[in-house]
Scaffold this motif. Structure first.
Motif, PDB file in Angstrom:
ATOM      1  N   MET A 253       0.840  -1.193   0.000  1.00  0.00           N
ATOM      2  CA  MET A 253       0.000   0.000   0.000  1.00  0.00           C
ATOM      3  C   MET A 253       0.877   1.245   0.000  1.00  0.00           C
ATOM      4  SD  MET A 253      -2.864  -1.139   2.839  1.00  0.00           S
ATOM      5  CE  MET A 253      -1.602  -1.626   4.022  1.00  0.00           C
ATOM      6  N   THR A 254       0.312   2.359  -0.442  1.00  0.00           N
ATOM      7  CA  THR A 254       1.038   3.619  -0.448  1.00  0.00           C
ATOM      8  C   THR A 254       0.051   4.777  -0.352  1.00  0.00           C
ATOM      9  OG1 THR A 254       2.768   4.902  -1.574  1.00  0.00           O
ATOM     10  CG2 THR A 254       1.033   3.970  -2.956  1.00  0.00           C
ATOM     11  N   ILE A 255       0.577   5.955  -0.197  1.00  0.00           N
ATOM     12  CA  ILE A 255      -0.221   7.180  -0.234  1.00  0.00           C
ATOM     13  C   ILE A 255       0.232   7.982  -1.441  1.00  0.00           C
ATOM     14  CG2 ILE A 255      -0.783   9.334   0.941  1.00  0.00           C
ATOM     15  CD1 ILE A 255      -0.291   7.931   3.581  1.00  0.00           C
ATOM     16  N   ALA A 256      -0.694   8.354  -2.285  1.00  0.00           N
ATOM     17  CA  ALA A 256      -0.361   9.091  -3.505  1.00  0.00           C
ATOM     18  C   ALA A 256      -1.118  10.408  -3.552  1.00  0.00           C
ATOM     19  CB  ALA A 256      -0.687   8.258  -4.741  1.00  0.00           C
ATOM     20  N   PHE A 257      -0.503  11.416  -4.185  1.00  0.00           N
ATOM     21  CA  PHE A 257      -1.119  12.735  -4.314  1.00  0.00           C
ATOM     22  C   PHE A 257      -0.828  13.270  -5.707  1.00  0.00           C
ATOM     23  CE2 PHE A 257      -0.755  17.375  -4.147  1.00  0.00           C
ATOM     24  CZ  PHE A 257      -2.006  17.712  -3.649  1.00  0.00           C
ATOM     25  N   GLY A 258      -1.864  13.762  -6.362  1.00  0.00           N
ATOM     26  CA  GLY A 258      -1.640  14.327  -7.681  1.00  0.00           C
ATOM     27  C   GLY A 258      -2.782  14.060  -8.634  1.00  0.00           C
ATOM     28  N   ASP A 259      -2.506  14.251  -9.924  1.00  0.00           N
ATOM     29  CA  ASP A 259      -3.535  14.079 -10.946  1.00  0.00           C
ATOM     30  C   ASP A 259      -3.619  12.620 -11.392  1.00  0.00           C
ATOM     31  OD1 ASP A 259      -1.278  13.694 -12.448  1.00  0.00           O
ATOM     32  OD2 ASP A 259      -1.415  15.611 -13.516  1.00  0.00           O
ATOM     33  N   THR A 260      -4.372  12.387 -12.476  1.00  0.00           N
ATOM     34  CA  THR A 260      -4.575  11.033 -12.974  1.00  0.00           C
ATOM     35  C   THR A 260      -3.266  10.353 -13.334  1.00  0.00           C
ATOM     36  OG1 THR A 260      -6.725  11.699 -13.878  1.00  0.00           O
ATOM     37  CG2 THR A 260      -5.764   9.664 -14.729  1.00  0.00           C
ATOM     38  N   ALA A 261      -2.372  11.122 -13.946  1.00  0.00           N
ATOM     39  CA  ALA A 261      -1.078  10.553 -14.339  1.00  0.00           C
ATOM     40  C   ALA A 261      -0.296  10.066 -13.118  1.00  0.00           C
ATOM     41  CB  ALA A 261      -0.263  11.594 -15.100  1.00  0.00           C
ATOM     42  N   GLU A 262      -0.341  10.841 -12.037  1.00  0.00           N
ATOM     43  CA  GLU A 262       0.373  10.447 -10.823  1.00  0.00           C
ATOM     44  C   GLU A 262      -0.259   9.205 -10.201  1.00  0.00           C
ATOM     45  OE1 GLU A 262       3.174  11.643  -9.647  1.00  0.00           O
ATOM     46  OE2 GLU A 262       3.268  12.990 -11.381  1.00  0.00           O
ATOM     47  N   MET A 263      -1.596   9.116 -10.269  1.00  0.00           N
ATOM     48  CA  MET A 263      -2.273   7.937  -9.730  1.00  0.00           C
ATOM     49  C   MET A 263      -1.886   6.687 -10.517  1.00  0.00           C
ATOM     50  SD  MET A 263      -3.943   9.037  -7.125  1.00  0.00           S
ATOM     51  CE  MET A 263      -2.626  10.264  -6.944  1.00  0.00           C
ATOM     52  N   LYS A 264      -1.787   6.818 -11.837  1.00  0.00           N
ATOM     53  CA  LYS A 264      -1.385   5.681 -12.672  1.00  0.00           C
ATOM     54  C   LYS A 264       0.036   5.239 -12.341  1.00  0.00           C
ATOM     55  CE  LYS A 264      -4.442   6.639 -16.599  1.00  0.00           C
ATOM     56  NZ  LYS A 264      -4.522   7.000 -18.042  1.00  0.00           N
ATOM     57  N   LYS A 265       0.913   6.216 -12.087  1.00  0.00           N
ATOM     58  CA  LYS A 265       2.286   5.887 -11.715  1.00  0.00           C
ATOM     59  C   LYS A 265       2.323   5.132 -10.392  1.00  0.00           C
ATOM     60  CE  LYS A 265       4.499   9.839 -14.010  1.00  0.00           C
ATOM     61  NZ  LYS A 265       5.269  11.092 -13.792  1.00  0.00           N
ATOM     62  N   ALA A 266       1.483   5.558  -9.450  1.00  0.00           N
ATOM     63  CA  ALA A 266       1.438   4.902  -8.143  1.00  0.00           C
ATOM     64  C   ALA A 266       0.946   3.459  -8.279  1.00  0.00           C
ATOM     65  CB  ALA A 266       0.531   5.678  -7.200  1.00  0.00           C
ATOM     66  N   ILE A 267      -0.074   3.267  -9.136  1.00  0.00           N
ATOM     67  CA  ILE A 267      -0.604   1.924  -9.362  1.00  0.00           C
ATOM     68  C   ILE A 267       0.457   1.026  -9.985  1.00  0.00           C
ATOM     69  CG2 ILE A 267      -2.270   0.580 -10.714  1.00  0.00           C
ATOM     70  CD1 ILE A 267      -4.217   2.936 -10.380  1.00  0.00           C
ATOM     71  N   GLN A 268       1.182   1.562 -10.963  1.00  0.00           N
ATOM     72  CA  GLN A 268       2.231   0.793 -11.617  1.00  0.00           C
ATOM     73  C   GLN A 268       3.339   0.442 -10.631  1.00  0.00           C
ATOM     74  OE1 GLN A 268       2.297  -0.553 -14.545  1.00  0.00           O
ATOM     75  NE2 GLN A 268       4.377  -1.379 -14.323  1.00  0.00           N
ATOM     76  N   MET A 269       3.698   1.395  -9.782  1.00  0.00           N
ATOM     77  CA  MET A 269       4.731   1.148  -8.777  1.00  0.00           C
ATOM     78  C   MET A 269       4.311   0.049  -7.818  1.00  0.00           C
ATOM     79  SD  MET A 269       5.498   1.826  -5.335  1.00  0.00           S
ATOM     80  CE  MET A 269       4.577   3.307  -4.862  1.00  0.00           C
ATOM     81  N   LEU A 270       3.042   0.102  -7.341  1.00  0.00           N
ATOM     82  CA  LEU A 270       2.555  -0.915  -6.426  1.00  0.00           C
ATOM     83  C   LEU A 270       2.544  -2.301  -7.078  1.00  0.00           C
ATOM     84  CD1 LEU A 270      -0.417   0.920  -4.667  1.00  0.00           C
ATOM     85  CD2 LEU A 270       1.766   0.269  -3.644  1.00  0.00           C
ATOM     86  N   SER A 271       2.217  -2.329  -8.357  1.00  0.00           N
ATOM     87  CA  SER A 271       2.203  -3.589  -9.085  1.00  0.00           C
ATOM     88  C   SER A 271       3.594  -4.220  -9.134  1.00  0.00           C
ATOM     89  CB  SER A 271       1.675  -3.368 -10.506  1.00  0.00           C
ATOM     90  OG  SER A 271       1.713  -4.568 -11.255  1.00  0.00           O
ATOM     91  N   GLU A 272       4.607  -3.383  -9.402  1.00  0.00           N
ATOM     92  CA  GLU A 272       5.981  -3.887  -9.471  1.00  0.00           C
ATOM     93  C   GLU A 272       6.498  -4.295  -8.099  1.00  0.00           C
ATOM     94  OE1 GLU A 272       7.711  -4.609 -12.167  1.00  0.00           O
ATOM     95  OE2 GLU A 272       5.921  -4.035 -13.300  1.00  0.00           O
ATOM     96  N   VAL A 273       6.122  -3.540  -7.065  1.00  0.00           N
ATOM     97  CA  VAL A 273       6.525  -3.897  -5.705  1.00  0.00           C
ATOM     98  C   VAL A 273       5.926  -5.246  -5.325  1.00  0.00           C
ATOM     99  CG1 VAL A 273       6.292  -3.299  -3.264  1.00  0.00           C
ATOM    100  CG2 VAL A 273       6.884  -1.533  -4.920  1.00  0.00           C
ATOM    101  N   LYS A 274       4.663  -5.452  -5.688  1.00  0.00           N
ATOM    102  CA  LYS A 274       4.017  -6.730  -5.399  1.00  0.00           C
ATOM    103  C   LYS A 274       4.769  -7.877  -6.059  1.00  0.00           C
ATOM    104  CE  LYS A 274      -0.308  -9.295  -5.848  1.00  0.00           C
ATOM    105  NZ  LYS A 274      -1.756  -9.256  -6.174  1.00  0.00           N
ATOM    106  N   GLU A 275       5.175  -7.693  -7.309  1.00  0.00           N
ATOM    107  CA  GLU A 275       5.912  -8.738  -8.017  1.00  0.00           C
ATOM    108  C   GLU A 275       7.234  -9.050  -7.322  1.00  0.00           C
ATOM    109  OE1 GLU A 275       4.926 -10.634 -10.653  1.00  0.00           O
ATOM    110  OE2 GLU A 275       2.988  -9.664 -10.293  1.00  0.00           O
ATOM    111  N   SER A 276       7.887  -8.020  -6.798  1.00  0.00           N
ATOM    112  CA  SER A 276       9.160  -8.237  -6.111  1.00  0.00           C
ATOM    113  C   SER A 276       8.948  -9.010  -4.811  1.00  0.00           C
ATOM    114  CB  SER A 276       9.853  -6.899  -5.832  1.00  0.00           C
ATOM    115  OG  SER A 276       9.167  -6.162  -4.831  1.00  0.00           O
ATOM    116  N   ILE A 277       7.853  -8.736  -4.115  1.00  0.00           N
ATOM    117  CA  ILE A 277       7.540  -9.469  -2.888  1.00  0.00           C
ATOM    118  C   ILE A 277       7.227 -10.930  -3.209  1.00  0.00           C
ATOM    119  CG2 ILE A 277       5.888  -9.680  -0.995  1.00  0.00           C
ATOM    120  CD1 ILE A 277       5.573  -6.628  -1.102  1.00  0.00           C
ATOM    121  N   ILE A 278       6.478 -11.148  -4.288  1.00  0.00           N
ATOM    122  CA  ILE A 278       6.148 -12.512  -4.694  1.00  0.00           C
ATOM    123  C   ILE A 278       7.415 -13.300  -4.981  1.00  0.00           C
ATOM    124  CG2 ILE A 278       5.090 -13.897  -6.538  1.00  0.00           C
ATOM    125  CD1 ILE A 278       2.843 -11.885  -6.679  1.00  0.00           C
ATOM    126  N   ASN A 279       8.451 -12.629  -5.497  1.00  0.00           N
ATOM    127  CA  ASN A 279       9.723 -13.311  -5.757  1.00  0.00           C
ATOM    128  C   ASN A 279      10.243 -14.004  -4.499  1.00  0.00           C
ATOM    129  OD1 ASN A 279       9.769 -12.477  -8.427  1.00  0.00           O
ATOM    130  ND2 ASN A 279      11.041 -10.674  -8.016  1.00  0.00           N
TER     131      ASN A 279
END
Length: 226
Positions: free
Chosen positions: A112-138
């Motif tokens: 989980m994270t806290i994000a602030f900004g417009d739609t583009a920033e929200m998409k970046k946060a979602i992408q970051m969380l997705s990659e972090v999840k993959e690293s944890i699954i490793n």
């Protein structure tokens, strides 16, 4: 500087206690603390035991500790005496052997994270969380051998494991304070127990085999289908 770890050295070797929230005040954005932890870890040799009782915390701090323990030259045994949740469960995966107290718990979930900004920033946060999840699954995949899909679903559901379930799934290797002979509960043992219950039950039934008795017997046996 506040530390959430504590080293204890005795005749049995070195013991590391990880207690409390990971990254509490001192880890986030602090490049000195990981260096200090590594320095203390490598300050001496030999095998180490890591006791964990933590609800989790900063995933990047946990990743650093995981990497340091995985790279450590001696054997690393992890013992969970309370809870290893969230980021703390990642650290636990660094143990060559992971032992859990019969009353301890493990929990895995999505980052989980806290994000602030417009739609583009929200998409970046979602992408970051997705990659972090993959690293944890490793880390989970390396320890358990479970499929990435199954692990992903477990994280989606925020899964809690008691010690027996953790051993069954491969997140842990043994339950503390139990004899080795009791660690593995095979299917054969379960079948034997069921048959023992049925046989004991049958011996207590009337020997008369009338039609009525057979009907009653059938109904009673239905109650034994676990």
């Amino acid at each position: 500087m506040k530390k959430f770890w504590n080293w204890v050295k005795n005749e049995d070797g070195r013991t590391l206690h990880l207690d409390g929230v990971i990254a509490e005040e001192s880890w986030f954005g602090d490049e000195v603390t990981p260096k200090q932890f590594k320095s203390e870890l490598n300050n001496d040799g030999g095998n180490i035991t890591v006791w964990i009782n933590s609800p989790g915390g900063d995933v990047f701090a946990a990743s650093q500790i995981y990497n340091m323990l995985m790279d450590y030259k001696g054997d690393v045994t992890v013992k969970i005496d309370g809870i290893a949740a969230s980021a703390a469960s990642v650290i636990a995966m660094a143990g060559g052997e992971v032992h859990m107290s019969p009353v301890s718990m493990m929990m895995i979930h999505n980052p989980m994270t806290i994000a602030f900004g417009d739609t583009a920033e929200m998409k970046k946060a979602i992408q970051m969380l997705s990659e972090v999840k993959e690293s944890i699954i490793n880390a989970y995949e390396l320890k358990t051998g479970l499929s990435r899909t199954k692990l992903s679903h477990m994280m989606d559901d925020e899964s809690w494991f008691n010690s027996k379930k953790a051993v069954e799934l491969g997140f842990a290797d043994a339950i503390m304070f139990q004899e080795e002979s009791n660690q593995d509960s095979s299917d054969e043992g379960v079948i034997y127990n069921k048959m023992a219950v049925v046989n004991s039950f049958l011996h207590k039934l009337p020997q008369k085999k009338t039609g009525t008795d057979i009907t009653v017997l059938d109904k009673r046996l239905d109650l034994l289908k676990f």
